[in-house]
Structure formats: structure tokens, C-alpha cells
Design a protein around this motif. Structure first.
Motif, PDB file in Angstrom:
ATOM      1  N   SER A  83      22.694  64.450  30.577  1.00  0.00           N
ATOM      2  CA  SER A  83      23.133  65.833  30.338  1.00  0.00           C
ATOM      3  C   SER A  83      22.006  66.810  30.036  1.00  0.00           C
ATOM      4  CB  SER A  83      24.177  65.866  29.214  1.00  0.00           C
ATOM      5  OG  SER A  83      23.698  65.207  28.053  1.00  0.00           O
ATOM      6  N   GLY A  84      20.762  66.346  30.029  1.00  0.00           N
ATOM      7  CA  GLY A  84      19.620  67.253  29.901  1.00  0.00           C
ATOM      8  C   GLY A  84      19.694  68.163  28.694  1.00  0.00           C
ATOM      9  N   ARG A  85      19.529  69.465  28.945  1.00  0.00           N
ATOM     10  CA  ARG A  85      19.499  70.442  27.846  1.00  0.00           C
ATOM     11  C   ARG A  85      20.830  70.568  27.135  1.00  0.00           C
ATOM     12  NH1 ARG A  85      16.089  75.483  30.563  1.00  0.00           N
ATOM     13  NH2 ARG A  85      14.123  74.346  30.897  1.00  0.00           N
ATOM     14  N   LEU A  86      21.902  70.108  27.771  1.00  0.00           N
ATOM     15  CA  LEU A  86      23.225  70.198  27.144  1.00  0.00           C
ATOM     16  C   LEU A  86      23.564  68.937  26.354  1.00  0.00           C
ATOM     17  CD1 LEU A  86      25.231  71.800  30.087  1.00  0.00           C
ATOM     18  CD2 LEU A  86      24.430  72.923  28.011  1.00  0.00           C
ATOM     19  N   ALA A  87      22.586  68.067  26.154  1.00  0.00           N
ATOM     20  CA  ALA A  87      22.846  66.781  25.513  1.00  0.00           C
ATOM     21  C   ALA A  87      23.515  66.931  24.150  1.00  0.00           C
ATOM     22  CB  ALA A  87      21.546  65.988  25.374  1.00  0.00           C
ATOM     23  N   GLU A  88      23.086  67.884  23.359  1.00  0.00           N
ATOM     24  CA  GLU A  88      23.648  68.034  22.011  1.00  0.00           C
ATOM     25  C   GLU A  88      25.124  68.393  22.073  1.00  0.00           C
ATOM     26  OE1 GLU A  88      22.592  70.271  17.772  1.00  0.00           O
ATOM     27  OE2 GLU A  88      21.223  70.379  19.480  1.00  0.00           O
ATOM     28  N   ARG A  89      25.491  69.301  22.988  1.00  0.00           N
ATOM     29  CA  ARG A  89      26.897  69.703  23.105  1.00  0.00           C
ATOM     30  C   ARG A  89      27.745  68.568  23.670  1.00  0.00           C
ATOM     31  NH1 ARG A  89      27.216  75.214  26.254  1.00  0.00           N
ATOM     32  NH2 ARG A  89      29.431  74.792  25.936  1.00  0.00           N
ATOM     33  N   PHE A  90      27.224  67.863  24.676  1.00  0.00           N
ATOM     34  CA  PHE A  90      27.956  66.740  25.227  1.00  0.00           C
ATOM     35  C   PHE A  90      28.121  65.638  24.182  1.00  0.00           C
ATOM     36  CE2 PHE A  90      28.417  66.923  29.973  1.00  0.00           C
ATOM     37  CZ  PHE A  90      28.087  68.263  30.120  1.00  0.00           C
ATOM     38  N   SER A  91      27.090  65.439  23.393  1.00  0.00           N
ATOM     39  CA  SER A  91      27.125  64.432  22.335  1.00  0.00           C
ATOM     40  C   SER A  91      28.255  64.720  21.354  1.00  0.00           C
ATOM     41  CB  SER A  91      25.780  64.403  21.598  1.00  0.00           C
ATOM     42  OG  SER A  91      25.875  63.664  20.392  1.00  0.00           O
ATOM     43  N   ALA A  92      28.338  65.950  20.896  1.00  0.00           N
ATOM     44  CA  ALA A  92      29.364  66.321  19.925  1.00  0.00           C
ATOM     45  C   ALA A  92      30.759  66.101  20.497  1.00  0.00           C
ATOM     46  CB  ALA A  92      29.181  67.779  19.504  1.00  0.00           C
ATOM     47  N   ARG A  93      30.933  66.438  21.779  1.00  0.00           N
ATOM     48  CA  ARG A  93      32.236  66.278  22.424  1.00  0.00           C
ATOM     49  C   ARG A  93      32.613  64.799  22.522  1.00  0.00           C
ATOM     50  NH1 ARG A  93      36.521  69.744  23.515  1.00  0.00           N
ATOM     51  NH2 ARG A  93      37.623  69.097  25.413  1.00  0.00           N
ATOM     52  N   LEU A  94      31.672  63.981  22.971  1.00  0.00           N
ATOM     53  CA  LEU A  94      31.945  62.547  23.097  1.00  0.00           C
ATOM     54  C   LEU A  94      32.286  61.931  21.742  1.00  0.00           C
ATOM     55  CD1 LEU A  94      31.925  59.924  24.796  1.00  0.00           C
ATOM     56  CD2 LEU A  94      29.507  59.693  24.205  1.00  0.00           C
ATOM     57  N   LEU A  95      31.503  62.274  20.717  1.00  0.00           N
ATOM     58  CA  LEU A  95      31.774  61.721  19.390  1.00  0.00           C
ATOM     59  C   LEU A  95      33.146  62.139  18.882  1.00  0.00           C
ATOM     60  CD1 LEU A  95      28.334  62.108  17.602  1.00  0.00           C
ATOM     61  CD2 LEU A  95      29.482  59.983  18.218  1.00  0.00           C
ATOM     62  N   GLY A  96      33.518  63.385  19.162  1.00  0.00           N
ATOM     63  CA  GLY A  96      34.832  63.846  18.747  1.00  0.00           C
ATOM     64  C   GLY A  96      35.942  62.998  19.343  1.00  0.00           C
ATOM     65  N   TYR A  97      35.848  62.729  20.635  1.00  0.00           N
ATOM     66  CA  TYR A  97      36.849  61.888  21.292  1.00  0.00           C
ATOM     67  C   TYR A  97      36.853  60.465  20.726  1.00  0.00           C
ATOM     68  CZ  TYR A  97      38.182  65.078  25.096  1.00  0.00           C
ATOM     69  OH  TYR A  97      38.686  66.118  25.830  1.00  0.00           O
ATOM     70  N   LEU A  98      35.666  59.882  20.579  1.00  0.00           N
ATOM     71  CA  LEU A  98      35.595  58.492  20.137  1.00  0.00           C
ATOM     72  C   LEU A  98      36.079  58.330  18.700  1.00  0.00           C
ATOM     73  CD1 LEU A  98      32.239  57.367  21.790  1.00  0.00           C
ATOM     74  CD2 LEU A  98      34.571  56.775  22.465  1.00  0.00           C
ATOM     75  N   LEU A  99      35.735  59.259  17.843  1.00  0.00           N
ATOM     76  CA  LEU A  99      36.191  59.145  16.458  1.00  0.00           C
ATOM     77  C   LEU A  99      37.714  59.281  16.358  1.00  0.00           C
ATOM     78  CD1 LEU A  99      33.378  61.053  14.528  1.00  0.00           C
ATOM     79  CD2 LEU A  99      33.709  58.586  14.780  1.00  0.00           C
ATOM     80  N   GLN A 100      38.302  60.106  17.223  1.00  0.00           N
ATOM     81  CA  GLN A 100      39.768  60.154  17.265  1.00  0.00           C
ATOM     82  C   GLN A 100      40.337  58.809  17.693  1.00  0.00           C
ATOM     83  OE1 GLN A 100      41.605  63.377  19.421  1.00  0.00           O
ATOM     84  NE2 GLN A 100      40.118  64.878  18.680  1.00  0.00           N
ATOM     85  N   ALA A 101      39.668  58.171  18.658  1.00  0.00           N
ATOM     86  CA  ALA A 101      40.141  56.871  19.140  1.00  0.00           C
ATOM     87  C   ALA A 101      39.990  55.786  18.078  1.00  0.00           C
ATOM     88  CB  ALA A 101      39.372  56.479  20.401  1.00  0.00           C
ATOM     89  N   PHE A 102      38.961  55.912  17.245  1.00  0.00           N
ATOM     90  CA  PHE A 102      38.721  54.902  16.206  1.00  0.00           C
ATOM     91  C   PHE A 102      39.682  55.032  15.028  1.00  0.00           C
ATOM     92  CE2 PHE A 102      33.887  54.837  17.330  1.00  0.00           C
ATOM     93  CZ  PHE A 102      34.180  54.158  18.500  1.00  0.00           C
ATOM     94  N   ALA A 103      40.236  56.214  14.833  1.00  0.00           N
ATOM     95  CA  ALA A 103      41.040  56.468  13.640  1.00  0.00           C
ATOM     96  C   ALA A 103      42.345  55.680  13.670  1.00  0.00           C
ATOM     97  CB  ALA A 103      41.337  57.957  13.514  1.00  0.00           C
ATOM     98  N   ALA A 104      42.802  55.256  12.480  1.00  0.00           N
ATOM     99  CA  ALA A 104      44.079  54.569  12.353  1.00  0.00           C
ATOM    100  C   ALA A 104      45.206  55.578  12.587  1.00  0.00           C
ATOM    101  CB  ALA A 104      44.184  53.954  10.956  1.00  0.00           C
ATOM    102  N   PRO A 105      46.374  55.124  13.047  1.00  0.00           N
ATOM    103  CA  PRO A 105      46.717  53.717  13.288  1.00  0.00           C
ATOM    104  C   PRO A 105      46.312  53.228  14.673  1.00  0.00           C
ATOM    105  CG  PRO A 105      48.643  55.069  13.616  1.00  0.00           C
ATOM    106  CD  PRO A 105      47.540  56.009  13.179  1.00  0.00           C
ATOM    107  N   GLY A 106      45.881  54.137  15.554  1.00  0.00           N
ATOM    108  CA  GLY A 106      45.541  53.743  16.924  1.00  0.00           C
ATOM    109  C   GLY A 106      46.782  53.849  17.792  1.00  0.00           C
ATOM    110  N   ALA A 107      46.788  54.814  18.709  1.00  0.00           N
ATOM    111  CA  ALA A 107      47.996  55.073  19.492  1.00  0.00           C
ATOM    112  C   ALA A 107      48.307  53.937  20.464  1.00  0.00           C
ATOM    113  CB  ALA A 107      47.823  56.386  20.270  1.00  0.00           C
ATOM    114  N   VAL A 108      47.285  53.315  21.004  1.00  0.00           N
ATOM    115  CA  VAL A 108      47.474  52.255  21.995  1.00  0.00           C
ATOM    116  C   VAL A 108      46.660  51.044  21.577  1.00  0.00           C
ATOM    117  CG1 VAL A 108      47.200  51.625  24.422  1.00  0.00           C
ATOM    118  CG2 VAL A 108      47.758  53.991  23.809  1.00  0.00           C
ATOM    119  N   SER A 109      47.244  49.864  21.697  1.00  0.00           N
ATOM    120  CA  SER A 109      46.516  48.643  21.354  1.00  0.00           C
ATOM    121  C   SER A 109      45.361  48.438  22.328  1.00  0.00           C
ATOM    122  CB  SER A 109      47.447  47.425  21.410  1.00  0.00           C
ATOM    123  OG  SER A 109      48.470  47.556  20.443  1.00  0.00           O
ATOM    124  N   LEU A 110      44.270  47.950  21.814  1.00  0.00           N
ATOM    125  CA  LEU A 110      43.088  47.715  22.638  1.00  0.00           C
ATOM    126  C   LEU A 110      43.107  46.320  23.229  1.00  0.00           C
ATOM    127  CD1 LEU A 110      40.339  49.190  20.287  1.00  0.00           C
ATOM    128  CD2 LEU A 110      41.213  50.229  22.375  1.00  0.00           C
TER     129      LEU A 110
END
Length: 217
Positions: free
Chosen positions: A168-195
Motif C-alpha cells: 500500500s505504499g504511502r497509504l500504508a498507515e491508513r490501510f493498516s488502521a482499516r485492517l486492524l479495525g476489521y480484525l479486532l472486530q473479528a477477534f471480539a467475543a462472542p464471535g458471529a461465526v465459528s472458525l
């Protein structure tokens, strides 16, 4: 006669070694750990044989170059345990790891390697792994982290994040924040879908080793 530092390397030899390590850190941060010893030597302004006289292998060079950073990694995990809110401690640690990765492409790769010859490195990484396991258990006990989350999922996060940073080059920081936001939602309990079942520790380790199999020596 050249002075020795604390009975160890002569002062000029110690300075030369640190210059080589500084060059290696710069190259690894910019390009990752796939660079060759020749590339590191060129960046340091020395011949490859000169570099290899000080560091017999790339693994030995990587271990010494990252010793201080793996200690910071352990300290960050231990400091996160001090947060009164287990979820905040867990997520703040992951955000800090991602921030370190933003400025050092070799960081995530370094965490997947073992360096039995470097006791300081391995001790630091074991400290970090122990603290991470405790961060995970605290967050689960508090009901904030999904029960099927495992420590290997942090490796998954770092590998995914490394791809985003690299692409993502110069946009790495913004892309990083977006990805972390999604992943942290996925990590949070109770977890909508079983892994699906997580790979075992041995399977994860073998997969990570394959990342380095084709690296130039």
C-alpha cells in the motif's frame, strides 16, 4: 596498541561491528529479511567476505541485528498485562506490534524465526510468548475475546498486515488502521461465526519456515 572494551573486542573492531549491524537493520527494515548478505555488505560499504568474517551466516546477522527489538517486543507484551482492562491491554499490544511493523518490514519475519545461537534473542521471544498467552487468557476470562482465538492467530494478523504494508505504499498507515479495525472486530467475543480448526503449533511453524526456504543466502 588498540584499546579493548571491557576485555572484549578492540574499540575499532566493536565500532566496525556496530556499523555492519546498523547497515543490516536499515536494509532489513526497508526490504525485509529476504535480502542477501551481499546486499547488506554493499549497503555497509564493505565486501561480502568482510561481512562474513564478522557474521558467519545471515541467521547470525539477523539475530544480533534484532536482539534489541525482540526485547522491546517482550516488554510491550508485559506492559500490556498491566492494563486494568484486559481487552484494552490485548488490543493495544496488537496495535503496537502493527505500528512496529509499519516502520520495519523485517519485524514480522523476524518473529517467525528461531536463533538457538542467540540466547538473548530466544529469551526475549520466550518472555513475549508467555506474556501473550497471559494477555489472551485475561481477555477470554473477561468475556471480551472469542474462545476459539489462539496465539497463532497473532502470527496470522502480522502476516496479513505485512502484506498490506508492503503493497500500500504511502497509504500504508491508513490501510493498516482499516485492517486492524476489521480484525479486532473479528477477534471480539462472542464471535458471529465459528472458525475452522486452527493449525497446530507445529503446522504453523512449518508454514513459517517455508517462507524462508527460498530466501537468498
Amino acid at each position: 596498541m588498540a584499546q579493548r572494551e571491557g576485555g572484549g573486542l578492540r574499540a575499532d573492531a566493536a565500532q566496525n561491528k556496530e556499523r555492519l549491524l546498523a547497515a543490516a537493520r536499515e536494509v532489513f527494515a526497508e526490504q525485509g529479511l529476504g535480502v542477501s548478505m551481499r546486499q547488506v555488505a554493499r549497503h555497509a560499504g564493505v565486501s561480502e567476505p568482510t561481512l562474513r568474517r564478522r557474521f558467519a551466516s545471515r541467521e547470525a546477522l539477523i539475530a544480533e541485528a534484532f536482539e534489541d527489538k525482540v526485547v522491546l517486543y517482550a516488554e510491550a507484551a508485559e506492559a500490556a498485562l498491566g492494563d486494568l482492562d484486559p481487552w484494552v491491554g490485548f488490543t493495544s499490544f496488537l496495535r503496537q506490534m502493527a505500528s512496529m511493523q509499519l516502520v520495519d518490514r523485517g519485524f514480522a519475519e523476524m518473529l517467525t524465526m528461531t536463533f538457538p545461537a542467540s540466547m538473548r534473542y530466544e529469551q526475549g521471544r520466550r518472555r513475549a510468548w508467555d506474556a501473550i498467552q497471559r494477555l489472551i487468557e485475561r481477555a477470554k476470562t473477561a468475556g471480551r475475546l472469542r474462545e476459539d482465538f489462539v496465539a497463532e492467530d497473532i502470527v496470522l494478523l502480522l502476516l496479513a498486515h505485512a502484506g498490506v504494508v508492503a503493497g500500500s505504499g504511502r497509504l500504508a498507515e491508513r490501510f493498516s488502521a482499516r485492517l486492524l479495525g476489521y480484525l479486532l472486530q473479528a477477534f471480539a467475543a462472542p464471535g458471529a461465526v465459528s472458525l475452522p480448526p486452527a493449525p497446530s503449533v507445529a503446522e504453523t511453524y512449518r508454514a513459517l519456515l517455508r517462507l524462508h526456504d527460498n530466501d537468498p543466502a
